[in-house]
Design an enzyme around this catalytic site. Structure first.
Site, short mmCIF file in Angstrom:
data_model
loop_
_atom_site.label_atom_id
_atom_site.label_comp_id
_atom_site.label_asym_id
_atom_site.label_seq_id
_atom_site.Cartn_x
_atom_site.Cartn_y
_atom_site.Cartn_z
N LYS A 55 0.84 -1.20 0.00
CA LYS A 55 0.00 0.00 0.00
C LYS A 55 0.88 1.25 0.00
CE LYS A 55 -3.82 -2.46 2.10
NZ LYS A 55 -4.51 -2.90 3.32
N GLN A 99 -4.80 -1.85 9.54
CA GLN A 99 -4.62 -3.15 8.90
C GLN A 99 -5.22 -4.25 9.77
OE1 GLN A 99 -3.31 -3.67 5.72
NE2 GLN A 99 -4.08 -5.74 6.06
N ASP A 122 -11.23 2.73 4.05
CA ASP A 122 -11.53 1.30 3.90
C ASP A 122 -13.03 1.07 3.78
OD1 ASP A 122 -9.54 -0.55 3.54
OD2 ASP A 122 -9.00 -0.68 5.66
#
Ligand code: NDP
Length: 295
Positions: A55, A99, A122
């Site tokens: 990422k 994460q 997200d």
């Protein structure tokens, strides 16, 4: 012989990254703002570390600023929340990503709820998911993997409206939001999960199948209606003595069989995977634009 068209997620993702690069530089030139993404990683899971590294690389490649916080496995939930709160208040950060999975002593719900709705790139905040599910409401962000699946269908001019779509899997991060998105696109959806009886009878009726299960080669050629479109989200390591690492990655769908029956299919790797990261970048840029009222 195989007839399915290959849906090249890697190529589409590259094209999207190029578009994002241009947007980032246009924004910087016009108003001097560079989009910023903060990534919080807790613990030492190798796969998570790889995802975070990828990422960060992707951010670098399009000109997005990325900030990484790496906390030890035994950190407290309070510490994670402190970082989230700092990023929530920091105007140079437009996206915050935690994460997953978090270490088991942390409450994932508490942590995800703490991310500001405006920075939830997200798309996992319950309010964003709730809006996704409601007619007439718009989420600020849509989860990246399902958004990437739909984007692939769009970019390959595959009609969704009025089609029968089956989603296999109902997780909060892939299956469920994928089904909600397909419904928003006017597909008629069925969801298959681990308790579904005779899943092949349901999948066999589908014009579009999105599979997000985590079972190698579960979806056989016989499960697929001739001409159906297959989006395979699964990423499953299987032993392979010929590979230098001793394993290789396959999807949920038996690729060789599916290629004989389907009209189009995503490969694994090189299908949905690269799209997920491209959508994260896209969400981050949208967030920065929204924060600065830049069109
Ligand atoms: P989860 O384990 O959270 O969910 C799996 C889902 O599949 C569950 O809903 C489960 O049903 C269902 N399921 C399990 N076994 C069966 C079965 N035999 N028949 C039908 N349904 C079944 O996984 P995720 O959604 O997080 O991930 C799914 C896959 O996608 C994984 O391989 C993962 O690696 C991959 N992935 C890929 C990404 C990408 O960028 N390409 C991003 C995220 C994930 P139930 O609800 O009943 O338990």
């Amino acid at each position: 012989e195989a007839s399915a068209k290959i849906i090249d997620g890697k190529a589409v993702a590259k094209q999207i990254r190029d578009e994002i690069t241009a947007e980032v530089s246009r924004m910087k030139d016009a108003i001097g703002v560079v989009p910023g993404l903060a990534v919080i990683l807790v613990g030492d899971r190798k796969d998570s570390a790889t995802y975070v590294r990828n990422k960060k690389k992707a951010c670098d490649s399009v000109g997005i600023n990325s900030f990484e916080v790496h906390l030890p496995e035994d950190s407290s939930e309070h510490e994670v929340l402190k970082f989230i709160s700092g990023f929530n208040d920091d105007p140079s950060i437009h996206g915050i990503l935690v994460q997953l999975p978090l270490p088991s002593h942390m409450n994932e719900q508490n942590v995800l709820n703490a991310v500001s709705l405006e920075k939830d790139v997200d798309g996992f905040h319950p309010l964003n998911i709730g809006r996704l599910a409601m007619r007439g409401r718009e989420p600020l962000f849509v989860p990246c993997t399902p958004k990437g699946c739909i984007e692939l269908l769009h970019r390959y001019d595959i009609d969704i409206k009025g089609k029968k779509a089956v989603v296999i899997g109902r997780s909060n991060i892939v299956g469920m939001p994928a089904a909600l998105l397909l419904q928003r696109e006017d597909a008629t959806i069925s969801i298959v999960h681990s308790r579904t009886k005779n899943p092949e009878k349901i999948t066999k009726q589908a014009d579009i199948i999105i599979s997000a299960v985590g079972q190698p080669n579960m979806v056989r050629g016989s499960w697929i209606k001739p001409g159906a479109v297959i989006i395979d989200v699964g990423i499953n390591p299987v032993e392979d003595a010929k590979s230098p690492r001793g394993y290789r990655l396959v999807g949920d769908v038996c690729y060789e069989e599916a290629c004989q029956v389907a009209s189009a299919i995503t490969p694994v790797p090189g299908g949905v995977g690269p799209m997920t990261i491209a959508m994260l970048l896209s969400n981050t840029v949208s967030s920065a634009k929204r924060a600065h009222n830049f069109q």
